[in-house]
Design a protein around this motif. Sequence first.
Motif, PDB file in Angstrom:
ATOM      1  N   HIS A 132       0.821  -1.212   0.000  1.00 25.10           N
ATOM      2  CA  HIS A 132       0.000   0.000   0.000  1.00 25.10           C
ATOM      3  C   HIS A 132       0.855   1.261   0.000  1.00 25.10           C
ATOM      4  O   HIS A 132       0.496   2.249  -0.641  1.00 25.10           O
ATOM      5  N   LYS A 133       1.989   1.233   0.697  1.00 24.65           N
ATOM      6  CA  LYS A 133       2.846   2.420   0.797  1.00 24.65           C
ATOM      7  C   LYS A 133       4.050   2.362  -0.138  1.00 24.65           C
ATOM      8  O   LYS A 133       4.952   3.193  -0.027  1.00 24.65           O
ATOM      9  N   TYR A 134       4.103   1.397  -1.023  1.00 19.01           N
ATOM     10  CA  TYR A 134       5.239   1.265  -1.933  1.00 19.01           C
ATOM     11  C   TYR A 134       5.412   2.537  -2.747  1.00 19.01           C
ATOM     12  O   TYR A 134       4.449   3.056  -3.305  1.00 19.01           O
ATOM     13  N   PRO A 135       6.652   3.103  -2.832  1.00 18.06           N
ATOM     14  CA  PRO A 135       7.932   2.614  -2.316  1.00 18.06           C
ATOM     15  C   PRO A 135       8.347   3.250  -0.985  1.00 18.06           C
ATOM     16  O   PRO A 135       9.531   3.325  -0.691  1.00 18.06           O
ATOM     17  N   SER A 193      -4.692  -5.877  -6.301  1.00 21.38           N
ATOM     18  CA  SER A 193      -5.988  -5.259  -6.570  1.00 21.38           C
ATOM     19  C   SER A 193      -6.188  -3.932  -5.847  1.00 21.38           C
ATOM     20  O   SER A 193      -7.218  -3.290  -6.038  1.00 21.38           O
ATOM     21  N   TYR A 194      -5.226  -3.519  -5.013  1.00 19.05           N
ATOM     22  CA  TYR A 194      -5.380  -2.271  -4.274  1.00 19.05           C
ATOM     23  C   TYR A 194      -4.462  -1.200  -4.860  1.00 19.05           C
ATOM     24  O   TYR A 194      -3.592  -1.491  -5.691  1.00 19.05           O
ATOM     25  N   ILE A 195      -4.685   0.027  -4.414  1.00 20.31           N
ATOM     26  CA  ILE A 195      -3.928   1.169  -4.936  1.00 20.31           C
ATOM     27  C   ILE A 195      -2.669   1.357  -4.100  1.00 20.31           C
ATOM     28  O   ILE A 195      -2.713   1.376  -2.868  1.00 20.31           O
ATOM     29  N   LYS A 196      -1.550   1.507  -4.776  1.00 18.69           N
ATOM     30  CA  LYS A 196      -0.265   1.727  -4.112  1.00 18.69           C
ATOM     31  C   LYS A 196       0.067   3.216  -4.108  1.00 18.69           C
ATOM     32  O   LYS A 196      -0.504   3.999  -4.873  1.00 18.69           O
ATOM     33  N   ALA A 197       1.012   3.574  -3.262  1.00 20.44           N
ATOM     34  CA  ALA A 197       1.422   4.983  -3.182  1.00 20.44           C
ATOM     35  C   ALA A 197       2.027   5.453  -4.494  1.00 20.44           C
ATOM     36  O   ALA A 197       1.826   6.595  -4.920  1.00 20.44           O
ATOM     37  N   ILE A 198       2.764   4.585  -5.159  1.00 27.13           N
ATOM     38  CA  ILE A 198       3.374   4.964  -6.432  1.00 27.13           C
ATOM     39  C   ILE A 198       2.305   5.165  -7.500  1.00 27.13           C
ATOM     40  O   ILE A 198       2.474   5.979  -8.422  1.00 27.13           O
ATOM     41  N   ASP A 199       1.176   4.442  -7.397  1.00 29.43           N
ATOM     42  CA  ASP A 199       0.082   4.623  -8.354  1.00 29.43           C
ATOM     43  C   ASP A 199      -0.534   6.010  -8.217  1.00 29.43           C
ATOM     44  O   ASP A 199      -0.870   6.655  -9.219  1.00 29.43           O
ATOM     45  N   ILE A 200      -0.702   6.450  -6.970  1.00 30.65           N
ATOM     46  CA  ILE A 200      -1.269   7.782  -6.752  1.00 30.65           C
ATOM     47  C   ILE A 200      -0.333   8.853  -7.303  1.00 30.65           C
ATOM     48  O   ILE A 200      -0.764   9.813  -7.949  1.00 30.65           O
ATOM     49  N   TRP A 201       0.972   8.702  -7.079  1.00 34.65           N
ATOM     50  CA  TRP A 201       1.926   9.695  -7.572  1.00 34.65           C
ATOM     51  C   TRP A 201       1.934   9.745  -9.100  1.00 34.65           C
ATOM     52  O   TRP A 201       1.860  10.825  -9.695  1.00 34.65           O
ATOM     53  N   MET A 202       2.034   8.594  -9.729  1.00 29.83           N
ATOM     54  CA  MET A 202       2.099   8.564 -11.193  1.00 29.83           C
ATOM     55  C   MET A 202       0.791   9.039 -11.809  1.00 29.83           C
ATOM     56  O   MET A 202       0.793   9.758 -12.819  1.00 29.83           O
ATOM     57  N   SER A 203      -0.344   8.681 -11.219  1.00 30.89           N
ATOM     58  CA  SER A 203      -1.636   9.122 -11.751  1.00 30.89           C
ATOM     59  C   SER A 203      -1.787  10.632 -11.613  1.00 30.89           C
ATOM     60  O   SER A 203      -2.306  11.301 -12.520  1.00 30.89           O
ATOM     61  N   ALA A 204      -1.346  11.175 -10.481  1.00 33.71           N
ATOM     62  CA  ALA A 204      -1.449  12.625 -10.286  1.00 33.71           C
ATOM     63  C   ALA A 204      -0.554  13.370 -11.273  1.00 33.71           C
ATOM     64  O   ALA A 204      -0.962  14.376 -11.859  1.00 33.71           O
ATOM     65  N   CYS A 205       0.667  12.890 -11.472  1.00 33.16           N
ATOM     66  CA  CYS A 205       1.563  13.546 -12.436  1.00 33.16           C
ATOM     67  C   CYS A 205       1.011  13.445 -13.848  1.00 33.16           C
ATOM     68  O   CYS A 205       1.092  14.412 -14.631  1.00 33.16           O
ATOM     69  N   VAL A 259       3.462  14.223   3.459  1.00 31.61           N
ATOM     70  CA  VAL A 259       3.103  14.239   4.883  1.00 31.61           C
ATOM     71  C   VAL A 259       2.183  13.069   5.209  1.00 31.61           C
ATOM     72  O   VAL A 259       2.324  12.401   6.243  1.00 31.61           O
ATOM     73  N   GLY A 260       1.233  12.795   4.314  1.00 28.02           N
ATOM     74  CA  GLY A 260       0.285  11.720   4.568  1.00 28.02           C
ATOM     75  C   GLY A 260       0.937  10.352   4.615  1.00 28.02           C
ATOM     76  O   GLY A 260       0.720   9.574   5.558  1.00 28.02           O
ATOM     77  N   TYR A 261       1.773  10.029   3.629  1.00 30.68           N
ATOM     78  CA  TYR A 261       2.351   8.691   3.566  1.00 30.68           C
ATOM     79  C   TYR A 261       3.513   8.494   4.532  1.00 30.68           C
ATOM     80  O   TYR A 261       3.775   7.365   4.950  1.00 30.68           O
ATOM     81  N   ILE A 262       4.208   9.547   4.895  1.00 36.95           N
ATOM     82  CA  ILE A 262       5.349   9.376   5.795  1.00 36.95           C
ATOM     83  C   ILE A 262       4.927   9.415   7.257  1.00 36.95           C
ATOM     84  O   ILE A 262       5.418   8.639   8.084  1.00 36.95           O
ATOM     85  N   HIS A 263       3.977  10.284   7.593  1.00 39.52           N
ATOM     86  CA  HIS A 263       3.658  10.501   9.004  1.00 39.52           C
ATOM     87  C   HIS A 263       2.264  10.013   9.406  1.00 39.52           C
ATOM     88  O   HIS A 263       2.052   9.698  10.574  1.00 39.52           O
ATOM     89  N   MET A 264       1.335   9.944   8.472  1.00 35.93           N
ATOM     90  CA  MET A 264      -0.042   9.647   8.854  1.00 35.93           C
ATOM     91  C   MET A 264      -0.446   8.203   8.571  1.00 35.93           C
ATOM     92  O   MET A 264      -1.176   7.596   9.354  1.00 35.93           O
ATOM     93  N   VAL A 265      -0.005   7.635   7.463  1.00 35.12           N
ATOM     94  CA  VAL A 265      -0.356   6.249   7.142  1.00 35.12           C
ATOM     95  C   VAL A 265       0.588   5.320   7.889  1.00 35.12           C
ATOM     96  O   VAL A 265       1.800   5.353   7.668  1.00 35.12           O
ATOM     97  N   PRO A 266       0.093   4.468   8.788  1.00 34.81           N
ATOM     98  CA  PRO A 266       0.991   3.630   9.601  1.00 34.81           C
ATOM     99  C   PRO A 266       1.537   2.456   8.797  1.00 34.81           C
ATOM    100  O   PRO A 266       0.916   1.986   7.839  1.00 34.81           O
ATOM    101  N   ASP A 267       2.702   1.966   9.224  1.00 37.49           N
ATOM    102  CA  ASP A 267       3.263   0.745   8.651  1.00 37.49           C
ATOM    103  C   ASP A 267       2.600  -0.459   9.299  1.00 37.49           C
ATOM    104  O   ASP A 267       2.253  -0.444  10.481  1.00 37.49           O
ATOM    105  N   ASP A 268       2.449  -1.507   8.489  1.00 32.04           N
ATOM    106  CA  ASP A 268       1.791  -2.710   8.975  1.00 32.04           C
ATOM    107  C   ASP A 268       2.843  -3.698   9.460  1.00 32.04           C
ATOM    108  O   ASP A 268       3.420  -4.444   8.676  1.00 32.04           O
ATOM    109  N   TYR A 269       3.115  -3.701  10.766  1.00 34.66           N
ATOM    110  CA  TYR A 269       4.043  -4.664  11.348  1.00 34.66           C
ATOM    111  C   TYR A 269       3.242  -5.882  11.807  1.00 34.66           C
ATOM    112  O   TYR A 269       2.670  -5.894  12.885  1.00 34.66           O
ATOM    113  N   ARG A 270       3.196  -6.865  10.981  1.00 37.74           N
ATOM    114  CA  ARG A 270       2.405  -8.036  11.318  1.00 37.74           C
ATOM    115  C   ARG A 270       3.109  -8.846  12.402  1.00 37.74           C
ATOM    116  O   ARG A 270       4.324  -8.923  12.433  1.00 37.74           O
TER     117      ARG A 270
END
Length: 418
Positions: free
Chosen positions: A155-158, A288-300, A407-418
């Motif tokens: 989800h947060k890649y990369p 099947s889910y949206i990755k962080a890199i997808d949001i960046w590339m789609s926005a650009c 700010v959202g992906y670095i500080h607000m979206v938590p990492d999933d430590y399973r």
Amino acid sequence: MALLKSILLLVAGFALACSSPFTKSHMERQMRVKGYSKDDPPRLESPTFVKLGIFIIGFYAISEQTMDYSLSLNLKQSWNDPRLKFKPKDENQTWLKFDKAWSKMWVPDTFFRNEKKAGFHAVTVENRLVIINTEGDVWYAMKISATLSCPMKLHKYPLDTQVCPMMLESFGYTSDVMKMVWMDDPVEVNKDMQLPQYIYTKHKLFDCSVNYTGGSFPCLQINFILQRNVGYFAIQVFFPTFLIVILSWVSFWISVDAVPARVSLGLLTVLTMTNLSIGINSNLPRVSYIKAIDIWMSACLLFVFSALCEYAFVNVASRHKVITKHAGILPSQEKPNCLGRIRKTLSRSPVPVPPLQGSALVPQATLGPLPKSARPLDGRARAERIDNISRKCFPLTFILFNVFYWVGYIHMVPDDYR
């Protein structure tokens, strides 16, 4: 004299035999005498505690597409087998190196539960070692290269942190026969270890024992916390796309009449962004889910496409002229509709027509100058105004997007430590 020499030789030989170390052949003879069976566990009335530990030599491959990782490690196991106690003839001897003992004595049937493939090292000799001390404590070490599965959440890649597990489980012995526990320092890592895209941060230990149909089998799990190094993506992905978006804004400063230049620039940036997006996703699994890199590339891509559409709108606006009502005709006697028809006829006539003064058919009319507010509006001015607005709105919007994204992906979206 000869008898004395013989006695001295016997005494020397006996003394030498008493001081000789306890060897592998002595251990094998002792095992045969005691009726040792490698199929029987060390204890039948209670479980055998097997201590586990690993030394990580290095991670040499981590794949997002196949969701696995490969590493080299030294696996260490220790347990006590009272049947292997021995009394050395040399008081200074405390341990025995037993070559190839794993085929002659009982050893734990430990395996990697999440293994895809693995193998022992045998260059230049077989990299396995068995040491036994006088109390029957066995130390079994081996060098292994293994590829283990690592279910990744991208989800947060990369900008993600992955948790890759290593599960050590008994294949055939239940918890009634064998129990697994950690050594005092169970996980050691090579200080010179370097990973190309990740940073090894820490590890966590778990008990992964599972109840199967045949019983409860002991299992220990190590979770390796690997934080992705974003430096590669900053150079190869984020910085180039950032420049491409800025390049698309250059068209706002190009003349409206330079159609080939503005259209070529817009198409070039759109196609480049599309090509980069395809190249990045080709190395990733089809999740099947949206990755962080997808949001960046789609926005650009949206920004460069909007810049191209902006020129299409500007080009149409530059060719559109709005004609307001003409307030410069000052009629004298005739009706306004008649003067309007006369003015329309005069404007369309290719030959100048002198004013019809003194005629009984058409009364005299005076054509005054057009007021400034009533002159035809030029579409070019409107197009330039749109370009001026775009020069400010596009960069401001892109800056706001970057603020929310990082700010959202670095500080607000938590990492999933399973």
